[in-house]
Design a protein around this motif. Structure first.
Motif, PDB file in Angstrom:
ATOM      1  N   LEU A 120     106.660  75.778   7.339  1.00 32.75           N
ATOM      2  CA  LEU A 120     106.836  74.584   6.525  1.00 32.75           C
ATOM      3  C   LEU A 120     105.916  73.467   6.998  1.00 32.75           C
ATOM      4  O   LEU A 120     105.650  73.338   8.182  1.00 32.75           O
ATOM      5  CB  LEU A 120     108.277  74.086   6.600  1.00 32.75           C
ATOM      6  N   SER A 121     105.477  72.657   6.071  1.00 28.20           N
ATOM      7  CA  SER A 121     104.666  71.489   6.395  1.00 28.20           C
ATOM      8  C   SER A 121     105.493  70.243   6.072  1.00 28.20           C
ATOM      9  O   SER A 121     105.611  69.862   4.908  1.00 28.20           O
ATOM     10  CB  SER A 121     103.378  71.506   5.571  1.00 28.20           C
ATOM     11  N   LEU A 122     106.078  69.645   7.103  1.00 25.88           N
ATOM     12  CA  LEU A 122     106.909  68.455   6.912  1.00 25.88           C
ATOM     13  C   LEU A 122     106.093  67.195   7.148  1.00 25.88           C
ATOM     14  O   LEU A 122     105.235  67.160   8.029  1.00 25.88           O
ATOM     15  CB  LEU A 122     108.087  68.461   7.891  1.00 25.88           C
ATOM     16  N   ASP A 123     106.399  66.157   6.381  1.00 24.30           N
ATOM     17  CA  ASP A 123     105.805  64.856   6.674  1.00 24.30           C
ATOM     18  C   ASP A 123     106.677  64.167   7.733  1.00 24.30           C
ATOM     19  O   ASP A 123     107.770  64.630   8.063  1.00 24.30           O
ATOM     20  CB  ASP A 123     105.688  64.005   5.407  1.00 24.30           C
ATOM     21  N   HIS A 124     106.196  63.045   8.266  1.00 28.58           N
ATOM     22  CA  HIS A 124     106.925  62.363   9.336  1.00 28.58           C
ATOM     23  C   HIS A 124     108.283  61.838   8.893  1.00 28.58           C
ATOM     24  O   HIS A 124     109.246  61.880   9.664  1.00 28.58           O
ATOM     25  CB  HIS A 124     106.073  61.230   9.928  1.00 28.58           C
ATOM     26  N   THR A 125     108.392  61.398   7.656  1.00 31.10           N
ATOM     27  CA  THR A 125     109.673  60.891   7.170  1.00 31.10           C
ATOM     28  C   THR A 125     110.717  62.003   7.125  1.00 31.10           C
ATOM     29  O   THR A 125     111.839  61.828   7.610  1.00 31.10           O
ATOM     30  CB  THR A 125     109.515  60.251   5.770  1.00 31.10           C
ATOM     31  N   SER A 126     110.347  63.156   6.592  1.00 28.49           N
ATOM     32  CA  SER A 126     111.282  64.287   6.533  1.00 28.49           C
ATOM     33  C   SER A 126     111.649  64.760   7.931  1.00 28.49           C
ATOM     34  O   SER A 126     112.820  65.053   8.213  1.00 28.49           O
ATOM     35  CB  SER A 126     110.665  65.447   5.752  1.00 28.49           C
ATOM     36  N   ALA A 127     110.658  64.825   8.796  1.00 28.12           N
ATOM     37  CA  ALA A 127     110.910  65.262  10.178  1.00 28.12           C
ATOM     38  C   ALA A 127     111.811  64.269  10.909  1.00 28.12           C
ATOM     39  O   ALA A 127     112.685  64.672  11.690  1.00 28.12           O
ATOM     40  CB  ALA A 127     109.589  65.445  10.920  1.00 28.12           C
ATOM     41  N   PHE A 128     111.636  62.982  10.642  1.00 26.87           N
ATOM     42  CA  PHE A 128     112.503  61.961  11.234  1.00 26.87           C
ATOM     43  C   PHE A 128     113.945  62.182  10.786  1.00 26.87           C
ATOM     44  O   PHE A 128     114.879  62.125  11.592  1.00 26.87           O
ATOM     45  CB  PHE A 128     112.034  60.551  10.856  1.00 26.87           C
ATOM     46  N   VAL A 129     114.135  62.430   9.495  1.00 31.44           N
ATOM     47  CA  VAL A 129     115.481  62.656   8.961  1.00 31.44           C
ATOM     48  C   VAL A 129     116.105  63.892   9.599  1.00 31.44           C
ATOM     49  O   VAL A 129     117.276  63.867   9.993  1.00 31.44           O
ATOM     50  CB  VAL A 129     115.458  62.772   7.415  1.00 31.44           C
ATOM     51  N   VAL A 130     115.335  64.965   9.731  1.00 33.99           N
ATOM     52  CA  VAL A 130     115.847  66.188  10.373  1.00 33.99           C
ATOM     53  C   VAL A 130     116.275  65.879  11.804  1.00 33.99           C
ATOM     54  O   VAL A 130     117.377  66.250  12.232  1.00 33.99           O
ATOM     55  CB  VAL A 130     114.801  67.318  10.332  1.00 33.99           C
ATOM     56  N   HIS A 131     115.409  65.214  12.567  1.00 37.13           N
ATOM     57  CA  HIS A 131     115.762  64.894  13.955  1.00 37.13           C
ATOM     58  C   HIS A 131     116.983  63.980  14.008  1.00 37.13           C
ATOM     59  O   HIS A 131     117.862  64.161  14.851  1.00 37.13           O
ATOM     60  CB  HIS A 131     114.587  64.246  14.693  1.00 37.13           C
TER      61      HIS A 131
ATOM     62  N   ALA B  88     105.694  54.643  21.714  1.00 36.86           N
ATOM     63  CA  ALA B  88     106.981  55.014  21.133  1.00 36.86           C
ATOM     64  C   ALA B  88     107.170  56.524  21.254  1.00 36.86           C
ATOM     65  O   ALA B  88     106.211  57.288  21.163  1.00 36.86           O
ATOM     66  CB  ALA B  88     107.036  54.609  19.661  1.00 36.86           C
ATOM     67  N   LEU B  89     108.403  56.919  21.485  1.00 38.24           N
ATOM     68  CA  LEU B  89     108.722  58.347  21.426  1.00 38.24           C
ATOM     69  C   LEU B  89     108.736  58.747  19.955  1.00 38.24           C
ATOM     70  O   LEU B  89     109.241  58.011  19.119  1.00 38.24           O
ATOM     71  CB  LEU B  89     110.094  58.628  22.032  1.00 38.24           C
ATOM     72  N   GLN B  90     108.182  59.903  19.645  1.00 36.65           N
ATOM     73  CA  GLN B  90     108.160  60.365  18.264  1.00 36.65           C
ATOM     74  C   GLN B  90     108.600  61.829  18.191  1.00 36.65           C
ATOM     75  O   GLN B  90     107.776  62.730  18.028  1.00 36.65           O
ATOM     76  CB  GLN B  90     106.765  60.190  17.675  1.00 36.65           C
ATOM     77  N   PRO B  91     109.905  62.069  18.313  1.00 41.39           N
ATOM     78  CA  PRO B  91     110.389  63.447  18.246  1.00 41.39           C
ATOM     79  C   PRO B  91     110.115  64.101  16.897  1.00 41.39           C
ATOM     80  O   PRO B  91     110.184  65.326  16.786  1.00 41.39           O
ATOM     81  CB  PRO B  91     111.885  63.332  18.536  1.00 41.39           C
ATOM     82  N   SER B  92     109.778  63.312  15.892  1.00 43.92           N
ATOM     83  CA  SER B  92     109.432  63.904  14.598  1.00 43.92           C
ATOM     84  C   SER B  92     108.212  64.822  14.736  1.00 43.92           C
ATOM     85  O   SER B  92     108.100  65.817  14.005  1.00 43.92           O
ATOM     86  CB  SER B  92     109.172  62.825  13.555  1.00 43.92           C
ATOM     87  N   ASN B  93     107.320  64.527  15.678  1.00 47.37           N
ATOM     88  CA  ASN B  93     106.166  65.419  15.899  1.00 47.37           C
ATOM     89  C   ASN B  93     106.617  66.795  16.367  1.00 47.37           C
ATOM     90  O   ASN B  93     106.040  67.811  15.970  1.00 47.37           O
ATOM     91  CB  ASN B  93     105.193  64.805  16.903  1.00 47.37           C
ATOM     92  N   LEU B  94     107.640  66.837  17.204  1.00 45.93           N
ATOM     93  CA  LEU B  94     108.186  68.112  17.656  1.00 45.93           C
ATOM     94  C   LEU B  94     108.817  68.862  16.483  1.00 45.93           C
ATOM     95  O   LEU B  94     108.608  70.065  16.316  1.00 45.93           O
ATOM     96  CB  LEU B  94     109.215  67.888  18.763  1.00 45.93           C
ATOM     97  N   VAL B  95     109.550  68.158  15.641  1.00 44.88           N
ATOM     98  CA  VAL B  95     110.176  68.780  14.467  1.00 44.88           C
ATOM     99  C   VAL B  95     109.110  69.328  13.526  1.00 44.88           C
ATOM    100  O   VAL B  95     109.240  70.447  13.009  1.00 44.88           O
ATOM    101  CB  VAL B  95     111.103  67.770  13.740  1.00 44.88           C
ATOM    102  N   ILE B  96     108.045  68.568  13.303  1.00 49.80           N
ATOM    103  CA  ILE B  96     106.955  69.024  12.431  1.00 49.80           C
ATOM    104  C   ILE B  96     106.353  70.312  12.975  1.00 49.80           C
ATOM    105  O   ILE B  96     106.145  71.283  12.232  1.00 49.80           O
ATOM    106  CB  ILE B  96     105.880  67.928  12.293  1.00 49.80           C
ATOM    107  N   ALA B  97     106.084  70.347  14.272  1.00 48.88           N
ATOM    108  CA  ALA B  97     105.482  71.535  14.882  1.00 48.88           C
ATOM    109  C   ALA B  97     106.430  72.734  14.840  1.00 48.88           C
ATOM    110  O   ALA B  97     106.007  73.865  14.551  1.00 48.88           O
ATOM    111  CB  ALA B  97     105.063  71.236  16.322  1.00 48.88           C
ATOM    112  N   LEU B  98     107.709  72.505  15.108  1.00 46.85           N
ATOM    113  CA  LEU B  98     108.690  73.598  15.059  1.00 46.85           C
ATOM    114  C   LEU B  98     108.857  74.140  13.641  1.00 46.85           C
ATOM    115  O   LEU B  98     108.932  75.362  13.442  1.00 46.85           O
ATOM    116  CB  LEU B  98     110.043  73.128  15.603  1.00 46.85           C
TER     117      LEU B  98
END
Length: 162
Positions: free
Chosen positions: A63-74, A46-56
């Protein structure tokens, strides 16, 4: 040839903004469906752009984002930002629907894989491997849908207004 109209000539700005938001929302939903349901069948993951958001978020803002927050941002950036980007590509380049979608998708794909991935420490275009290939399909497919829907929504609004 179909074309996306701009605001002037009696079109209220709110009709344009709603059209951009709806086309962006639907396009982003399609992207996520592709990323989670189709990409695993085609590419094995699966593509997981949330990982890119977390790293950015970590690199730019500490900031330290969890995957759910990063998913919402993306999802929000994809829905609103990418929908607006598709519209701006149309207005600036004066392309038809499919040209608009293709150019916008290639640009967004390049930004994600060619600029942002190296910025967070990954290789340029992630070595053009399967993740990058799947990302290409996702981004270009999403923006083709957004461009088509934006045009359709604006034409429908124009027809309703007479």
């Amino acid at each position: 040839m179909t074309s996306i109209q701009t605001v002037p000539q009696g079109r209220p700005l709110n009709a344009l903004l709603v059209s951009i938001a709806l086309s962006g929302l639907i396009g982003e939903i399609v992207f996520e469906a592709y990323a989670w349901l189709v990409s695993p069948s085609l590419f094995g993951f699966a593509l997981q752009p949330s990982n890119l958001v977390i790293a950015l978020a970590g690199k730019l803002f500490g900031l330290s984002l969890d995957h759910t927050s990063a998913f919402v941002v993306h999802f929000l950036v994809g829905s609103l930002g990418f929908g607006l980007f598709v519209y701006l590509v149309r207005v600036v380049l004066k392309l038809g629907v499919w040209g608009t979608g293709a150019v916008a998708g290639v640009v967004l794909w390049f930004v994600a894989q060619g600029l942002l991935a190296p910025f967070i420490g990954r290789s340029f275009m992630m070595d053009f491997g399967p993740y990058t290939q799947s990302s290409f399909i996702g981004h270009v497919g999403m923006t083709l849908i957004m461009a088509y829907l934006l045009d359709a929504f604006m034409k429908r609004y124009q027809a309703a207004r007479g």
